[in-house]
Design a protein around this motif. Structure first.
Motif, PDB file in Angstrom:
ATOM      1  N   LEU A  36       4.159  -3.401  -5.603  1.00 50.71           N
ATOM      2  CA  LEU A  36       3.978  -3.383  -4.148  1.00 50.71           C
ATOM      3  C   LEU A  36       2.742  -4.175  -3.740  1.00 50.71           C
ATOM      4  CD1 LEU A  36       5.177  -2.290  -1.529  1.00 50.71           C
ATOM      5  CD2 LEU A  36       3.907  -0.188  -1.881  1.00 50.71           C
ATOM      6  N   ALA A  37       1.693  -4.128  -4.525  1.00 55.17           N
ATOM      7  CA  ALA A  37       0.470  -4.882  -4.215  1.00 55.17           C
ATOM      8  C   ALA A  37       0.742  -6.380  -4.216  1.00 55.17           C
ATOM      9  CB  ALA A  37      -0.629  -4.552  -5.218  1.00 55.17           C
ATOM     10  N   LYS A  38       1.504  -6.834  -5.183  1.00 58.27           N
ATOM     11  CA  LYS A  38       1.818  -8.260  -5.299  1.00 58.27           C
ATOM     12  C   LYS A  38       2.637  -8.758  -4.106  1.00 58.27           C
ATOM     13  CE  LYS A  38       3.558 -11.564  -8.662  1.00 58.27           C
ATOM     14  NZ  LYS A  38       4.173 -11.737  -9.970  1.00 58.27           N
ATOM     15  N   SER A  39       3.407  -7.861  -3.496  1.00 59.03           N
ATOM     16  CA  SER A  39       4.245  -8.240  -2.350  1.00 59.03           C
ATOM     17  C   SER A  39       3.432  -8.502  -1.095  1.00 59.03           C
ATOM     18  CB  SER A  39       5.265  -7.133  -2.059  1.00 59.03           C
ATOM     19  OG  SER A  39       4.629  -6.020  -1.458  1.00 59.03           O
ATOM     20  N   GLY A  40       2.210  -7.979  -1.047  1.00 59.93           N
ATOM     21  CA  GLY A  40       1.373  -8.146   0.136  1.00 59.93           C
ATOM     22  C   GLY A  40       1.724  -7.194   1.267  1.00 59.93           C
ATOM     23  N   ALA A  41       2.507  -6.173   0.978  1.00 58.89           N
ATOM     24  CA  ALA A  41       2.956  -5.246   2.017  1.00 58.89           C
ATOM     25  C   ALA A  41       1.886  -4.244   2.433  1.00 58.89           C
ATOM     26  CB  ALA A  41       4.199  -4.503   1.545  1.00 58.89           C
ATOM     27  N   ILE A  42       0.878  -4.039   1.597  1.00 59.55           N
ATOM     28  CA  ILE A  42      -0.166  -3.072   1.900  1.00 59.55           C
ATOM     29  C   ILE A  42      -1.435  -3.819   2.295  1.00 59.55           C
ATOM     30  CG2 ILE A  42      -1.540  -1.140   1.024  1.00 59.55           C
ATOM     31  CD1 ILE A  42       1.529  -0.646   1.247  1.00 59.55           C
ATOM     32  N   VAL A  43      -1.951  -3.479   3.489  1.00 61.34           N
ATOM     33  CA  VAL A  43      -3.162  -4.114   4.011  1.00 61.34           C
ATOM     34  C   VAL A  43      -4.190  -3.017   4.238  1.00 61.34           C
ATOM     35  CG1 VAL A  43      -4.116  -5.452   5.923  1.00 61.34           C
ATOM     36  CG2 VAL A  43      -1.785  -5.899   5.136  1.00 61.34           C
ATOM     37  N   ARG A  44      -5.400  -3.255   3.772  1.00 62.51           N
ATOM     38  CA  ARG A  44      -6.467  -2.278   3.965  1.00 62.51           C
ATOM     39  C   ARG A  44      -7.524  -2.842   4.898  1.00 62.51           C
ATOM     40  NH1 ARG A  44      -4.520  -0.956  -1.024  1.00 62.51           N
ATOM     41  NH2 ARG A  44      -4.404   1.276  -1.465  1.00 62.51           N
ATOM     42  N   LEU A  45      -7.856  -2.051   5.899  1.00 61.98           N
ATOM     43  CA  LEU A  45      -8.952  -2.363   6.815  1.00 61.98           C
ATOM     44  C   LEU A  45      -9.935  -1.203   6.719  1.00 61.98           C
ATOM     45  CD1 LEU A  45      -6.986  -3.579   9.961  1.00 61.98           C
ATOM     46  CD2 LEU A  45      -8.300  -4.969   8.382  1.00 61.98           C
ATOM     47  N   GLY A  46     -10.943  -1.382   5.893  1.00 62.03           N
ATOM     48  CA  GLY A  46     -11.839  -0.265   5.630  1.00 62.03           C
ATOM     49  C   GLY A  46     -11.066   0.818   4.903  1.00 62.03           C
ATOM     50  N   ARG A  47     -11.040   2.012   5.469  1.00 54.44           N
ATOM     51  CA  ARG A  47     -10.297   3.121   4.870  1.00 54.44           C
ATOM     52  C   ARG A  47      -8.866   3.204   5.375  1.00 54.44           C
ATOM     53  NH1 ARG A  47     -13.538   8.525   5.047  1.00 54.44           N
ATOM     54  NH2 ARG A  47     -11.766   9.088   3.760  1.00 54.44           N
ATOM     55  N   LYS A  48      -8.567   2.454   6.417  1.00 57.15           N
ATOM     56  CA  LYS A  48      -7.231   2.502   7.005  1.00 57.15           C
ATOM     57  C   LYS A  48      -6.250   1.686   6.172  1.00 57.15           C
ATOM     58  CE  LYS A  48      -6.648   2.676  11.411  1.00 57.15           C
ATOM     59  NZ  LYS A  48      -5.903   3.852  11.751  1.00 57.15           N
ATOM     60  N   ILE A  49      -5.082   2.265   5.923  1.00 57.44           N
ATOM     61  CA  ILE A  49      -4.022   1.579   5.195  1.00 57.44           C
ATOM     62  C   ILE A  49      -2.919   1.246   6.181  1.00 57.44           C
ATOM     63  CG2 ILE A  49      -2.232   1.818   3.427  1.00 57.44           C
ATOM     64  CD1 ILE A  49      -4.147   3.665   1.925  1.00 57.44           C
ATOM     65  N   LEU A  50      -2.548  -0.018   6.210  1.00 63.70           N
ATOM     66  CA  LEU A  50      -1.461  -0.476   7.066  1.00 63.70           C
ATOM     67  C   LEU A  50      -0.348  -1.030   6.194  1.00 63.70           C
ATOM     68  CD1 LEU A  50      -3.525  -2.343   9.798  1.00 63.70           C
ATOM     69  CD2 LEU A  50      -2.544  -0.056   9.940  1.00 63.70           C
ATOM     70  N   ILE A  51       0.869  -0.858   6.667  1.00 64.95           N
ATOM     71  CA  ILE A  51       2.038  -1.346   5.942  1.00 64.95           C
ATOM     72  C   ILE A  51       2.661  -2.470   6.748  1.00 64.95           C
ATOM     73  CG2 ILE A  51       4.312  -0.727   5.031  1.00 64.95           C
ATOM     74  CD1 ILE A  51       3.184   2.225   5.018  1.00 64.95           C
ATOM     75  N   ASP A  52       2.809  -3.613   6.110  1.00 63.59           N
ATOM     76  CA  ASP A  52       3.513  -4.742   6.711  1.00 63.59           C
ATOM     77  C   ASP A  52       5.003  -4.452   6.541  1.00 63.59           C
ATOM     78  OD1 ASP A  52       4.941  -7.189   7.000  1.00 63.59           O
ATOM     79  OD2 ASP A  52       3.121  -8.326   6.562  1.00 63.59           O
ATOM     80  N   GLU A  53       5.647  -4.069   7.628  1.00 64.38           N
ATOM     81  CA  GLU A  53       7.034  -3.609   7.578  1.00 64.38           C
ATOM     82  C   GLU A  53       7.966  -4.658   6.969  1.00 64.38           C
ATOM     83  OE1 GLU A  53       9.763  -1.217  10.719  1.00 64.38           O
ATOM     84  OE2 GLU A  53       8.924  -3.115  11.409  1.00 64.38           O
TER      85      GLU A  53
END
Length: 68
Positions: A36-53
């Motif tokens: 999943l990390a390699k896909s770039g779907a998970i974005v972290r902004l500080g402690r916030k985790i965002l999912i690129d749908e």
């Protein structure tokens, strides 16, 4: 190129009830093992985790294709 929609875990599961909060958090916790990390779907902004749908569902589809 498709535009991305970034969602928090809670927003993601509200829109996509097929995924549970625990299941999604498990995928994120193991993102380096499951690709999943390699896909770039998970974005972290500080402690916030965002999912690129868009990228997340591309990753889901690739999991289905790799098992066939």
């Amino acid at each position: 190129m498709s535009s991305s929609l970034y969602l928090t875990v809670k927003q993601f599961i509200a829109i996509h009830p097929a995924f549970t909060q625990g299941g999604l958090r498990s995928l994120i916790f193991n993102e380096y093992k499951n690709g999943l990390a390699k896909s770039g779907a998970i974005v972290r902004l500080g402690r916030k985790i965002l999912i690129d749908e868009y990228r997340f569902f591309n990753w889901v589809q690739s999991q289905n294709e790799s098992t066939s």
